[in-house]
Scaffold this motif. Structure first.
Motif, short mmCIF file in Angstrom:
data_model
loop_
_atom_site.label_atom_id
_atom_site.label_comp_id
_atom_site.label_asym_id
_atom_site.label_seq_id
_atom_site.Cartn_x
_atom_site.Cartn_y
_atom_site.Cartn_z
N THR A 71 4.14 -7.92 9.35
CA THR A 71 5.59 -7.89 9.24
C THR A 71 5.94 -7.03 8.03
N LEU A 72 6.97 -6.22 8.20
CA LEU A 72 7.44 -5.35 7.13
C LEU A 72 8.85 -5.80 6.76
N PRO A 73 9.00 -6.44 5.60
CA PRO A 73 10.32 -6.91 5.21
C PRO A 73 11.28 -5.75 4.98
N ALA B 11 2.28 1.67 9.06
CA ALA B 11 1.63 0.35 9.14
C ALA B 11 0.85 0.21 10.44
N LYS B 12 1.38 0.78 11.53
CA LYS B 12 0.68 0.74 12.81
C LYS B 12 -0.65 1.47 12.71
N ASP B 13 -0.65 2.63 12.06
CA ASP B 13 -1.90 3.37 11.85
C ASP B 13 -2.90 2.54 11.05
N ARG B 14 -2.40 1.87 10.03
CA ARG B 14 -3.27 1.04 9.19
C ARG B 14 -3.85 -0.13 9.99
N MET B 15 -2.99 -0.78 10.80
CA MET B 15 -3.46 -1.90 11.62
C MET B 15 -4.53 -1.43 12.61
N MET B 16 -4.29 -0.29 13.25
CA MET B 16 -5.25 0.21 14.23
C MET B 16 -6.58 0.54 13.57
N ALA B 17 -6.53 1.13 12.39
CA ALA B 17 -7.77 1.42 11.65
C ALA B 17 -8.51 0.12 11.34
N GLU B 18 -7.77 -0.90 10.93
CA GLU B 18 -8.38 -2.21 10.64
C GLU B 18 -9.04 -2.79 11.89
N LEU B 19 -8.33 -2.76 13.01
CA LEU B 19 -8.86 -3.34 14.24
C LEU B 19 -10.06 -2.55 14.77
N LEU B 20 -9.99 -1.23 14.68
CA LEU B 20 -11.14 -0.42 15.14
C LEU B 20 -12.36 -0.63 14.25
N PHE C 35 0.85 -1.18 0.00
CA PHE C 35 0.00 0.00 0.00
C PHE C 35 0.89 1.24 0.00
N THR C 36 0.29 2.37 -0.30
CA THR C 36 1.04 3.62 -0.35
C THR C 36 0.90 4.33 0.98
N GLY C 37 2.04 4.67 1.57
CA GLY C 37 2.06 5.36 2.86
C GLY C 37 2.32 6.84 2.68
N GLU C 38 2.77 7.45 3.77
CA GLU C 38 3.10 8.87 3.74
C GLU C 38 4.16 9.15 2.68
N HIS C 39 4.11 10.32 2.14
CA HIS C 39 5.09 10.77 1.16
C HIS C 39 5.15 9.86 -0.07
N GLY C 40 4.06 9.14 -0.33
CA GLY C 40 3.98 8.30 -1.52
C GLY C 40 4.84 7.04 -1.47
N ARG C 41 5.37 6.71 -0.29
CA ARG C 41 6.20 5.51 -0.16
C ARG C 41 5.35 4.25 -0.27
N ARG C 42 5.86 3.27 -0.98
CA ARG C 42 5.21 1.96 -1.09
C ARG C 42 5.66 1.12 0.10
N ILE C 43 4.70 0.58 0.83
CA ILE C 43 4.99 -0.22 2.01
C ILE C 43 4.44 -1.61 1.79
N THR C 44 5.28 -2.60 2.00
CA THR C 44 4.87 -3.99 1.84
C THR C 44 4.72 -4.62 3.22
N ALA D 176 13.70 5.58 7.93
CA ALA D 176 12.67 5.27 6.93
C ALA D 176 11.89 4.03 7.33
N ALA D 177 12.59 3.02 7.86
CA ALA D 177 11.91 1.80 8.29
C ALA D 177 10.94 2.10 9.43
N LEU D 178 11.35 2.95 10.37
CA LEU D 178 10.48 3.31 11.49
C LEU D 178 9.29 4.15 11.03
N ASP D 179 9.49 5.00 10.04
CA ASP D 179 8.37 5.75 9.45
C ASP D 179 7.36 4.78 8.83
N ASN D 180 7.86 3.79 8.09
CA ASN D 180 6.98 2.79 7.50
C ASN D 180 6.24 2.00 8.58
N LEU D 181 6.94 1.69 9.66
CA LEU D 181 6.34 0.96 10.76
C LEU D 181 5.20 1.77 11.39
N ARG D 182 5.41 3.07 11.59
CA ARG D 182 4.36 3.94 12.14
C ARG D 182 3.15 3.98 11.21
#
Length: 189
Positions: A75-77, A94-103, A4-13, A86-92
């Motif tokens: 998991t983020l490879p 992904a965390k937002d996405r997970m929380m939205a999914e769970l809520l 999916f596309t995260g902040e700043h247009g980064r692709r996150i797997t 950059a990895a920690l930005d992607n993790l944050r």
């Protein structure tokens, strides 16, 4: 794997893992409130975030209200050439996405309760708890498994069959992992 596309247009797997566990089994294997409360006391978030201990209620009162825990992990490879920031930005992200999914799941499953992957970051470093004021976003703030005494490293290995890897000496591991969940009153059909 999902991208999916995260902040700043980064692709996150991410790779999404899931496991459904009876709460009594989970508590027996992975919950040690005194041990994890001790770790929490060493953290600067202790008493400074609404999602972190100390709590008015014993965390066992939360666990005991539910029958089933649906664990969710992302998991983020690692990416070639990626730096830790950059990895920690992607993790944050992904965390937002997970929380939205769970809520969202919580909204549609009566009586369920989402568990965050780590501490609440909804208000950044400006939680109202140190000021003695109520949470600004109680409808979104959720406790983490760790805050309720759960061992997420043991959880990942035992129930999700994939160990958590840690950043060491500013070197990224093969992947980073988030673990959250959804407490359910009973197993869904």
């Amino acid at each position: 794997m999902e991208t999916f596309t995260g902040e700043h247009g980064r692709r996150i797997t991410i790779e999404r893992l899931e496991s459904v566990v009876p709460v009594d089994e989970y508590v027996k294997i992975c919950v040690d409130i005194p041990k994890f409360l001790g770790y929490c006391k060493e953290c600067p978030n202790y008493g400074n975030r609404w999602s972190c201990p100390p709590f008015e209620k014993d965390p066992m009162t939360i666990w005991s209200q539910y029958e089933v825990l649906r664990l969710v992990a992302y998991t983020l490879p690692g990416e070639p050439g990626q730096d830790v920031a950059a990895a920690l930005d992607n993790l944050r992200t992904a965390k937002d996405r997970m929380m939205a999914e769970l809520l969202e799941q919580e909204l549609f499953i009566p009586g369920s309760f989402a568990l965050s992957a780590g501490t609440c970051i909804l208000c950044g470093d400006h939680c109202t708890r140190p000021e003695g004021k109520p949470c600004r976003k109680p409808e979104q703030m959720r406790y983490s498994i760790e805050a309720l005494g759960g061992d997420v490293a043991k959880t990942a290995e035992y129930f999700l069959h994939k160990p958590i890897l840690w950043i060491k000496d500013n070197v990224l591991p093969d992947y980073l992992m988030l673990v959250g969940g959804l407490l359910l009153r009973q197993e869904e059909p």
